[in-house]
Write a protein that holds these residues in place. Sequence first.
Motif, mmCIF file in Angstrom:
data_model
loop_
_atom_site.group_PDB
_atom_site.id
_atom_site.type_symbol
_atom_site.label_atom_id
_atom_site.label_comp_id
_atom_site.label_asym_id
_atom_site.label_seq_id
_atom_site.Cartn_x
_atom_site.Cartn_y
_atom_site.Cartn_z
ATOM 1 N N ASP A 177 11.761 0.220 4.754
ATOM 2 C CA ASP A 177 10.350 0.571 4.560
ATOM 3 C C ASP A 177 9.827 1.404 5.724
ATOM 4 O OD1 ASP A 177 10.404 -0.865 2.183
ATOM 5 O OD2 ASP A 177 9.585 -2.689 3.093
ATOM 6 N N CYS A 187 11.298 4.971 5.513
ATOM 7 C CA CYS A 187 10.681 5.742 4.424
ATOM 8 C C CYS A 187 9.273 6.189 4.812
ATOM 9 C CB CYS A 187 10.640 4.920 3.138
ATOM 10 S SG CYS A 187 12.259 4.726 2.366
ATOM 11 N N SER A 188 8.535 5.345 5.514
ATOM 12 C CA SER A 188 7.167 5.721 5.889
ATOM 13 C C SER A 188 7.175 6.820 6.948
ATOM 14 C CB SER A 188 6.382 4.503 6.381
ATOM 15 O OG SER A 188 6.895 4.030 7.609
#
Length: 146
Positions: free
Chosen positions: A18, A21-22
């Motif tokens: 996560d 991806c951010s």
Amino acid sequence: LLEWIFITGPLIRPGQWDDDCSLVGNRPIRIVKYTSNFIEILKASDVFIGTCGYNTAAEVIYTGTNAIFCPLKRVDEIEQQIRASILEHHGLCDTLHLQRQEDEMALVSLIKNRLASFKSTNKKDISINGSSIVASQIKQDLLDLV
């Protein structure tokens, strides 16, 4: 135009996935956990940057891909440092031990240098047919026994 492909590996922690991806945002970066066509990606790459695991090192040698290895520094991964050092000694890669934020600029410099001066490894200079040699030797040894 640069296209970056970031392959995390299938064992990445969910929270780390996560976070990664951010960070990508609108940048031209494709992030994947796994790809079945890694060899094709290596062949098409202008430069590969990654750790120096056994399989990855073998695939980089096989494809003759321009490489910068950043071996893991864990005690249980000492072979990555040894492997990267040997490959660098033979001119097959550059090695960078990422430890500090300043190392980012060193990585940028290595990327620029590799892109400016790289010539693909001539696979004929590196024997990648060990299994054929071993099979031939076993066959010869068996014939010698008869």
